[in-house]
Design a protein around this motif. Structure first.
Motif, mmCIF file in Angstrom:
data_model
loop_
_atom_site.group_PDB
_atom_site.id
_atom_site.type_symbol
_atom_site.label_atom_id
_atom_site.label_comp_id
_atom_site.label_asym_id
_atom_site.label_seq_id
_atom_site.Cartn_x
_atom_site.Cartn_y
_atom_site.Cartn_z
ATOM 1 N N ALA A 129 13.348 -67.182 -19.723
ATOM 2 C CA ALA A 129 12.130 -67.195 -18.904
ATOM 3 C C ALA A 129 12.321 -66.359 -17.641
ATOM 4 N N LEU A 130 13.516 -66.398 -17.090
ATOM 5 C CA LEU A 130 13.772 -65.593 -15.902
ATOM 6 C C LEU A 130 13.822 -64.106 -16.257
ATOM 7 N N LYS A 131 14.452 -63.825 -17.397
ATOM 8 C CA LYS A 131 14.568 -62.419 -17.808
ATOM 9 C C LYS A 131 13.192 -61.786 -18.027
ATOM 10 N N ALA A 132 12.207 -62.621 -18.317
ATOM 11 C CA ALA A 132 10.855 -62.089 -18.477
ATOM 12 C C ALA A 132 10.342 -61.521 -17.157
ATOM 13 N N HIS A 133 10.930 -61.969 -16.050
ATOM 14 C CA HIS A 133 10.472 -61.512 -14.735
ATOM 15 C C HIS A 133 11.449 -60.580 -14.027
ATOM 16 N N LEU A 134 12.624 -60.430 -14.612
ATOM 17 C CA LEU A 134 13.641 -59.624 -13.920
ATOM 18 C C LEU A 134 14.444 -58.846 -14.945
ATOM 19 N N ASP A 135 14.427 -57.528 -14.823
ATOM 20 C CA ASP A 135 15.219 -56.725 -15.751
ATOM 21 C C ASP A 135 16.701 -57.001 -15.522
ATOM 22 N N ALA A 136 17.433 -57.148 -16.618
ATOM 23 C CA ALA A 136 18.845 -57.530 -16.505
ATOM 24 C C ALA A 136 19.683 -56.462 -15.816
ATOM 25 N N TRP A 137 19.266 -55.218 -15.903
ATOM 26 C CA TRP A 137 20.107 -54.109 -15.412
ATOM 27 C C TRP A 137 19.577 -53.455 -14.141
ATOM 28 N N GLY A 138 18.309 -53.605 -13.889
ATOM 29 C CA GLY A 138 17.702 -52.845 -12.800
ATOM 30 C C GLY A 138 17.173 -51.523 -13.321
ATOM 31 N N LYS A 139 16.627 -50.764 -12.380
ATOM 32 C CA LYS A 139 16.022 -49.489 -12.787
ATOM 33 C C LYS A 139 17.093 -48.478 -13.177
ATOM 34 N N PRO A 140 16.884 -47.765 -14.291
ATOM 35 C CA PRO A 140 17.887 -46.775 -14.691
ATOM 36 C C PRO A 140 18.069 -45.700 -13.634
ATOM 37 N N GLY A 141 19.296 -45.265 -13.475
ATOM 38 C CA GLY A 141 19.587 -44.261 -12.458
ATOM 39 C C GLY A 141 19.766 -42.878 -13.068
ATOM 40 N N GLY A 142 20.807 -42.184 -12.622
ATOM 41 C CA GLY A 142 21.017 -40.778 -12.960
ATOM 42 C C GLY A 142 21.160 -40.525 -14.443
ATOM 43 N N ALA A 143 20.562 -39.418 -14.877
ATOM 44 C CA ALA A 143 20.739 -38.921 -16.240
ATOM 45 C C ALA A 143 20.285 -39.917 -17.305
ATOM 46 N N PHE A 144 19.275 -40.724 -16.982
ATOM 47 C CA PHE A 144 18.823 -41.690 -17.987
ATOM 48 C C PHE A 144 18.246 -40.990 -19.228
ATOM 49 N N ASP A 145 17.665 -39.820 -19.014
ATOM 50 C CA ASP A 145 17.157 -39.064 -20.171
ATOM 51 C C ASP A 145 18.268 -38.789 -21.182
ATOM 52 N N VAL A 146 19.435 -38.458 -20.643
ATOM 53 C CA VAL A 146 20.567 -38.191 -21.544
ATOM 54 C C VAL A 146 20.935 -39.469 -22.297
ATOM 55 N N MET A 147 20.912 -40.598 -21.583
ATOM 56 C CA MET A 147 21.243 -41.872 -22.244
ATOM 57 C C MET A 147 20.251 -42.163 -23.369
ATOM 58 N N ARG A 148 18.971 -41.937 -23.073
ATOM 59 C CA ARG A 148 17.961 -42.186 -24.104
ATOM 60 C C ARG A 148 18.165 -41.282 -25.313
#
Lengths: 452, 466
Positions: A412-431
């Protein structure tokens, strides 16, 4: 969907045998954040893991790799789960080459069991994540688990020489090797460490090892203010001393750990351990005794070698000392600049106080890692409020160039809070990496950073 | 024609005095410390992350490849612009941006020499641990690209263990920060994959390095042997005794002779091998360690063990080791440095076999090796003007790598794959392994513009290299 599950079950049984596939209700024990897989499969070998993954890929079934289950609270709620692939039968040492200080081990072997075997040749793997009696080698790597001793030894990425991985299409690859210097192609080991099973299943790992130190010892002290303990840490980091670990303890953690550390005082704690020759350990204990005294410690305990081992095991697993079921708690891990460790520890403690949550907070001082565990009793505020408070703590950690990652929390908490936070540098590469390795998104879908 | 328009756009970004495209100038950028050559179309001197990004964007516009160049010390052809295109000369990005003692990190530009960085940290009481033998002329950016090792990596690990963050210009020209001063950044460990990627995944423009306090004590020893086996057995004995010296370095008689002739550091000319052992850490047990190691050396046949009495003596021993490649260069027109790695205990056996390879191909092969980590550097001596000899050298080199792989080792410990070892990749990687690495390449560099034609045996590249 039932016919599909039946077909999947039948195909998996062909691979691992009927007795090693179960469906609901047994599968409910393998639910992640309330998402229960339809099937649980226990392959017996690395080849079988690969065949299992191949079958799942053919049918389009989403898999959740499972080691000791100690880090299943990590990440966001799975988008889907069809089969949990449990590696408990892959628990053998493949090759222990003591003369060359390396060991190759199947991913399902528990860390504590591995250490027992290594100790027979007076060697050890310098990784000390919590729950070493349950956590498996593969799970520790996938979750990038670490512990207090990372101060001296670093983390998994510093000790893995090689791996075998079943890729999302079932193909098996070998990464790295057995030698301690290896630049033959990309360092693929790094890609899988900490990838939480989203790029495939680690089935085997080769680790570099160290000789067991001749002697271990430790010292612990209690201080009125966290700044006093942090001052000792700063002095030590700017010195020639080489402690194995320095653990900063919040006030609640000191209360929990007092008996194990032999401390009978309230306040903030600093527990330090040393490994090496008798001469260097004794000298460091002496130097720290002086530093503690200068910092006006309220109480100091010097621990014998025997007590050291037990005390540090308790310390690594301090959250187990908190009462109540593990489902009713939030555990998070904050990683920041080394110099901001004590500030973040107090900020994490303050969050608990503000919301009247029982908590324990400790930090790997000198590494910049803070771990906080909050108990959610009946008086706990609503999840929206908690999510907001944690988001604020996350912003604090980001100001200290770091991050806050949920290790476990109610769905229920995870529904309101992303476990990792906002993606940072080079997230396109990760995707793009995820898309190249797992184009259909079948490995642990949705649990990783940015919805990967 | 493309290169003229390309040159014009590059001049707009870095200034006209920072672009070279005359034939003579380009000649100087066609080689590194390996044996192949290829001229770039243009060389651009870059001074900032923005300039690097600008240059890479222009390369994208024209669809031309690019290769960053630091000290040009690469031994596997990593710096050679194999498919032409633009060479980015990184050497002017050579400043330390910050030494953050409280956080044990330094921010430094990639064009700085490894040794210069160390020299700047030492007066503050700190050091950066990776120390490739070429540290005088090798840049930190090059170290990152090659995941460089060095004599101290038995105890302290290699570049990847000491680089915690990078600013990179990705192959499409976007700037990204990966890793950072704080540990455990969420997401995939792109940093770990980038280090050692030989310029094929982008260009690093800023390095966040771990710095550590200088050790309280250092002792350097020289053990002298009449047989190379005894030297390597000593190494295993030291490790078996539970000790972790910072360094365990060996060189054989031919190298010793070359070194003595050029540097005069006091190595005896009639011995079979010398072992340089260094221990560091807290002073309290240093004497005991020195004694225990000296005893082990003697028990395993060392005819003499010397302990450096002061910094000058220590520096002399290290000058001998670090000067080995240069000294060998004085006695031969050219040499090929092999870089195989084996499990440490296989060293005596692999050395015997390397000698056999030398006999078989009628080539002289002196040896320098990092005995602690099983990394050997046989130096195959030859004359580059003799094509037949060169062909024999290449065969001998490949055979040595095959030996290393047979004994459980690999084809490169620290020099990289580059052009040299593209074929040898097949010795350690099957199709699935190579395919999976190409997936990484594709995720970073879908247009294949970053240092193309390196590392991976793709059909066309294999043809070109042959």
């Amino acid at each position: 969907m039932q016919p599909e599950v039946d077909r999947l079950k039948q195909r998996l049984e062909e691979v691992v045998g009927k007795s090693h596939v179960s469906d609901r209700p047994a599968a409910a024990a393998f639910a992640v954040d309330g998402v229960s897989p339809a099937l649980v499969v226990h392959p017996a070998s690395q080849e079988e893991v690969s065949s299992v993954v191949t079958v799942c890929a053919e049918i389009g079934a989403a898999i959740i790799p499972w080691g000791g289950g100690t880090a299943m609270g990590m990440g966001n709620r799975p988008a889907r789960a069809d089969a949990a692939v449990v590696l408990d039968r892959l628990n053998r040492i493949v090759d222990f080459d003591a003369a060359n200080l390396n060991v190759t081990v199947e991913a399902g072997m528990r860390l504590a069991d591995l250490q027992v075997e290594l100790a027979k040749q007076r060697e050890f793997l310098p990784l000390d994540p919590p729950a070493e009696g349950k956590a498996t080698v593969g799970g520790i790597l996938a979750a990038n688990g670490s512990g207090p001793c990372r101060l001296l030894y670093g983390t998994a990425r510093d000790w893995v020489l090689g791996m075998r991985v079943a890729l999302p299409n079932g193909e098996r690859i070998r990464c790295g090797g057995k030698v301690i210097k290896n630049v033959s192609g990309y360092d693929m080991n790094k890609l899988f460490i900490g990838s939480l099973g989203t790029l495939g299943i680690i089935t085997e790992a080769t680790f570099k090892l160290l000789p067991l130190p001749a002697v271990r010892g430790s010292i612990a002290g209690v201080f009125a203010e966290p700044g006093q303990a942090a001052g000792v840490v700063a002095k030590v980091l700017d010195s020639v001393l080489l402690p194995e670990a320095m653990e900063l303890l919040g006030a609640d953690a000191v209360a929990l750990l007092g008996p194990a550390l032999g401390l009978d005082a309230t306040g903030y704690g600093l527990a330090v351990t040393f490994a090496g020759s008798r001469e260097t350990v004794e000298r460091q204990v002496r130097d720290f005794t002086g530093l503690f005294r200068e910092a006006k410690t309220r109480a100091t305990a010097i621990l014998s070698e025997e007590r050291t081992a037990l005390a540090w095991k308790t310390l690594r697993n301090v959250f187990d000392l908190l009462p109540g079921p593990p489902l009713d708690r939030i555990t998070c891990r904050i990683a920041v600049l080394i110099s901001r460790t004590a500030d973040m520890l107090t900020a994490a403690e303050a969050l608990g106080r503000r919301h009247k949550l029982r908590a324990a907070v400790t930090a790997h001082a000198g590494s910049g890692v803070i771990q906080a565990c909050y108990l959610l009793g009946p008086e706990a505020p609503p999840v929206e409020v908690l999510a907001g408070a944690l988001e604020e703590l996350r912003r604090e950690s980001e100001k200290a160039e770091g991050s806050l990652v949920l290790q476990a929390a109610p769905a229920a908490l995870k529904a309101h809070l992303d476990a990792w936070g906002k993606p940072g540098g080079a997230f396109d590469v990760m995707r793009r990496l995820k898309a190249e390795f797992d184009p259909r998104g079948l490995c642990n879908p949705g649990r990783f950073l940015g919805g990967i | 024609m493309v290169s003229r328009a390309l040159g014009a756009e590059l001049r707009q970004i870095v200034g006209k005095e920072n672009v070279l495209d005359s034939g003579v100038d380009l000649q100087l950028y066609k080689y590194d410390a390996y044996l192949e050559e290829r001229r770039p179309d243009v060389v651009a001197f870059v001074h900032s992350t923005e300039e690097v990004a600008g240059v890479v964007k222009v390369c994208n516009k024209f669809g031309v490849p690019f290769v960053p160049r630091g000290g040009g010390t690469n031994l596997s052809g990593g710096t050679i612009p194999f498919k032409g295109g633009v060479v980015l000369e990184m050497i002017r990005m050579n400043r330390i941006l910050e030494v953050d003692r409280a956080n044990l990190r330094a921010r430094v530009q990639p064009g700085m020499f490894n040794l210069e960085f160390g020299n700047a940290l030492a007066p503050l009481g700190y050091q950066y641990l990776p120390d490739p033998a070429s540290q005088k002329a090798a840049t930190l950016g090059g170290n990152v690209a090659e995941n460089s090792g060095g004599p101290h990596c038995f105890k302290y690990g290699v570049t990847t263990n000491h680089v915690l963050g990078l600013t990179v210009v990705l192959p499409d020209g976007e700037v990204a920060k990966i890793g950072g001063k704080a540990p455990d950044a969420p997401g995939y460990d792109l940093l770990g994959v980038f280090v050692g990627s030989e310029g094929t995944l982008g260009i690093c423009t800023e390095v966040i390095a771990r710095i550590v306090h200088l050790p309280e004590g250092v002792k350097t020893m020289l053990a002298i042997y009449d047989s190379i086996e005894e030297g390597s057995e000593t190494v295993s004995a030291i490790v078996a005794a539970g000790m972790v010296p910072a360094t365990l370095e060996m060189m054989d008689q031919l190298v010793i002779k070359a070194v003595e002739e050029s540097i005069h550091c006091g190595f005896p000319l009639d011995c079979a091998t010398v072992l340089i052992i260094e221990v560091d850490g807290l002073k309290d047990d240093m004497e005991q360690q020195v004694k225990a190691i000296s005893d082990l050396c003697r028990a395993h046949g060392a005819r003499e063990v010397r302990v450096a009495k002061d910094d000058a003596e220590r520096a002399a021993l290290w000058a001998g080791r670090r000067g080995a490649f240069g000294a060998v260069a004085r006695i031969t027109p050219s040499y090929l440095v092999c870089d195989g790695t084996v499990p440490r205990t296989a060293l005596p056996k692999v050395l015997r076999k390397v000698a056999e390879v030398g006999k078989k191909y009628k080539l002289q092969i002196p040896n320098v090796f990092h005995a602690g980590d099983g990394n050997l550097h046989p130096l195959i001596l030859f004359d580059w003007r003799d094509a037949e000899q060169k062909a024999r050298v290449m065969k001998a080199g490949m055979e040595i790598l095959e030996l290393c792989v047979e004994m459980g080792g690999t084809i490169s410990g620290e020099h990289g794959v580059g052009l040299e070892k593209i074929d040898a990749m097949r010795l350690v990687h099957g199709n699935a392994e190579i395919r999976s690495q190409l997936l990484v390449k594709k995720a970073f560099d879908p247009r294949n513009l970053a240092n193309p034609g390196k590392m991976f045996p793709m059909p066309e590249e294999v043809r070109h290299a042959a």
